[in-house]
Write an enzyme that holds these catalytic residues in place. Structure first.
Site, PDB file in Angstrom:
ATOM      1  N   ASP A   1      73.779 -32.576  50.736  1.00 23.06           N
ATOM      2  CA  ASP A   1      73.972 -32.639  52.376  1.00 23.06           C
ATOM      3  C   ASP A   1      73.024 -33.902  52.996  1.00 23.06           C
ATOM      4  O   ASP A   1      72.459 -33.593  53.972  1.00 23.06           O
ATOM      5  CB  ASP A   1      74.060 -31.563  52.892  1.00 23.06           C
ATOM      6  CG  ASP A   1      74.934 -30.494  52.398  1.00 23.06           C
ATOM      7  OD1 ASP A   1      75.931 -30.744  51.986  1.00 23.06           O
ATOM      8  OD2 ASP A   1      74.349 -29.286  52.030  1.00 23.06           O
TER       9      ASP A   1
ATOM     10  N   GLU B   1      84.188 -30.761  57.187  1.00 23.80           N
ATOM     11  CA  GLU B   1      82.751 -30.158  57.664  1.00 23.80           C
ATOM     12  C   GLU B   1      81.679 -31.240  57.844  1.00 23.80           C
ATOM     13  O   GLU B   1      82.164 -32.586  57.392  1.00 23.80           O
ATOM     14  CB  GLU B   1      82.442 -29.046  56.559  1.00 23.80           C
ATOM     15  CG  GLU B   1      82.370 -29.582  55.230  1.00 23.80           C
ATOM     16  CD  GLU B   1      82.299 -28.358  54.014  1.00 23.80           C
ATOM     17  OE1 GLU B   1      82.019 -27.437  54.338  1.00 23.80           O
ATOM     18  OE2 GLU B   1      82.391 -28.844  52.876  1.00 23.80           O
TER      19      GLU B   1
END
Length: 547
Positions: free
Chosen positions: A55, A221
């Site tokens: 991420d 997301e």
């Protein structure tokens, strides 16, 4: 051309290469023996970080690039990496030294904790917003990327709030975009934008849902929000971690309506699920995108892609058929940052010659100060046999396990240790571990009649399954060399030596498995299962990663 998420061009007078009070060194000249992205000829190969920095979010401040990644249960958390050219990276610190709520994270909470963060720079200060899917969105701040960072402040409490990213708009209003984890919130595949106070420490309105991805972009997301040429852009992955694509939304109004475009997918490559990352512009005006690829047992590694703008839409990677959707590159020219810089990589090996643990190391929970002692005069790390939690079924549930990320597809670990157990106890243990949802250890175990070398495997660690152990031999001396050779696919073979020269295979071949949302990790431990007024300990001389 205007690009704004943070004030990138505000000059930093100094760059701090020190991280925290307990870290007195950052090795800026380390070069890995198992993976180097810089080819040395003006090109690089992907991944630029062949380790589980999942991420990733990246910014540039003046001539420096900074990357932050998720860290889940591992502490210290929120690792901060620094680069001068987007290819050569060094870890310089962590923004989270203990994870709140402190009592909750004093034991391993695998897969919980720090999910996808964002890093920004505004008015001379760094901001990291990070989500805990069970507690809400936090912010930490610092004047220097290397720290020290402020204690976390809860910006918005609630379950399922994930992947926050701020935007300071032209009028000074601060916004925060976030997504939702269906496992906690009961909904996913939607994006919300809300306002923050001027300090960035509190949500001040209910927010507005600006995109619904249920029909075209399920599991959207990880949003990152930017402003360029009067357009608001939301870069967001969709379609799932290992199978999805990189989506970009744009609108002239921050609340929409937003147009959508897929700007990168796997295409003809073998790079699955290429998405979730950050757009960054070099000081020479080039645009680049760093993102992850899920490699299973190796975690989510970081790749660097060229980015071009066409008709106010980004195209990421190489667009072979001209449809505006790129695909990942394997080898490409390095970014032009105006200068050339030396090859460097994040540190892996540790000789334990400092008074601080190397920045590559993380515990599986909030640490206690009596777990370890650095002895730089002797060049050793001493691990004390801290007692396991009363309800621990296996090592997966023990907090004082010291680990680091797998650094490549193939590598060799060797460590030298000397074990000094408490003579009044049995079942103190120390050794080498390959950790994941299933794990293996090669360890010394103390018994009343001496020390035994034991190979142990736990196949369903997360489900509380007990280890299956094999006694290799009884040893007369507590000094031993332990190795693990990791081959492609996470295949591990352990061996040992009593003299440092002649190594003997120990146990069957073991296939490593990823952890919960993270790759497999390697490290060391020293534990006991009974209460006493004092503990034994193990002195580790070094921990080396080589080919």
């Amino acid at each position: 051309m205007f690009f704004k998420r943070a004030a990138f061009l505000i000059s930093m007078n100094t760059f701090c290469i020190l991280s925290y009070a307990q870290h007195d060194h950052v090795n800026q000249n380390y070069v890995s023996k198992v993976w180097v992205a810089d080819n040395g000829d003006g090109t690089y190969k992907n991944p630029v970080l062949n380790a589980d920095y999942s991420d990733p979010d990246v910014i540039r401040v003046d001539n420096d690039f900074y990357l932050v990644s998720s860290s889940f249960e591992d502490i210290p958390g929120l690792p901060i990496l620094h680069s001068k050219d987007l290819v050569n990276w060094t870890i310089i610190g962590h923004a989270l030294m203990r994870q709140p709520p402190f009592g909750h994270f004093d034991i391993p909470r695998h897969g919980d904790g720090v999910w996808a963060p964002s890093i920004s720079y505004h008015n001379g200060e760094f901001y990291i917003y990070y989500p805990d899917p069970d507690y809400g969105i936090y912010v930490v701040k610092s004047k220097k990327a290397g720290g020290p960072w402020s204690e976390p402040v809860l910006v918005q409490g609630g379950k399922g709030l994930i992947d926050p990213c701020p935007l300071w708009d032209d009028d000074g209003q601060l916004y925060l975009v976030n997504a939702f984890a269906g496992s906690r919130a009961g909904i996913k595949s939607v994006i919300v934008i809300k306002k923050l106070n001027k300090e960035g420490t509190k949500v001040i309105d209910e927010g507005k849902l600006v995109y619904d991805g249920h029909e075209k972009d399920p599991t959207i997301e990880g949003p990152k929000i930017y402003k360029r040429n009067s357009f608001y852009y939301i870069f967001a992955p969709a379609g799932g971690v290992s199978t999805g694509w990189q989506l970009v939304l744009r609108s002239k109004n921050i609340y929409g309506p937003y147009e959508r475009k897929v700007v990168m997918d796997q295409g003809t490559t073998k790079i699955n699920g290429p998405h979730q990352g950050a757009w960054v512009t070099t000081q020479t005006g080039e645009d680049w995108f760093l993102h992850f690829q899920d490699k299973g047992v190796y975690g989510r590694v970081v790749r660097l892609e060229p980015l071009k703008w066409m008709n106010n839409w980004p195209v990421i990677g190489i667009d072979k058929n001209g449809d505006g959707t790129g695909e990942p590159v394997s080898i490409y020219r390095k970014p032009n940052v105006g200068k050339k810089f030396a090859i460097t990589t994040p540190v892996e090996s540790d000789e334990f010659n400092s008074n601080a643990l190397g920045l590559q190391w993380q515990w599986m929970a909030n640490p206690q100060p009596y777990w370890y002692f650095m002895d730089p005069a002797k060049g050793k790390l001493r691990l004390f046999s801290a007692k396991e939690p009363d309800n621990a079924h296996n090592l997966w549930e023990v907090p004082n396990v010291l680990l680091q990320k797998f650094p490549a597809d193939e590598f060799m670990i060797t460590t030298k240790l000397s074990f000094y157990p408490n003579q009044k106890l049995e079942n103190e243990e120390t050794g080498l571990a390959i950790m994941g949802l299933r794990y293996a250890t090669l360890k010394l175990v103390s018994k009343h009649d001496g020390l035994y070398l034991v190979y142990a495997v736990c196949d369903n660690a997360e489900k509380g399954e007990a280890e299956k152990s094999e006694v290799i031999k009884k040893v007369e001396d507590g000094t031993i060399y332990l190795t693990a050779k990791i081959s492609k696919g996470g295949i591990c073979n352990f061996s040992y030596s009593l003299d440092g020269s002649n190594f003997v295979k120990a146990g069957d071949e073991f296939r490593a498995q990823e952890g919960r949302w993270i790759g497999a990790k390697a490290g060391i431990f020293c534990t006991r299962n009974s209460q006493t007024n004092d503990s034994g300990y193990a002195d580790f001389d070094w921990f080396r990663i080589e080919k």
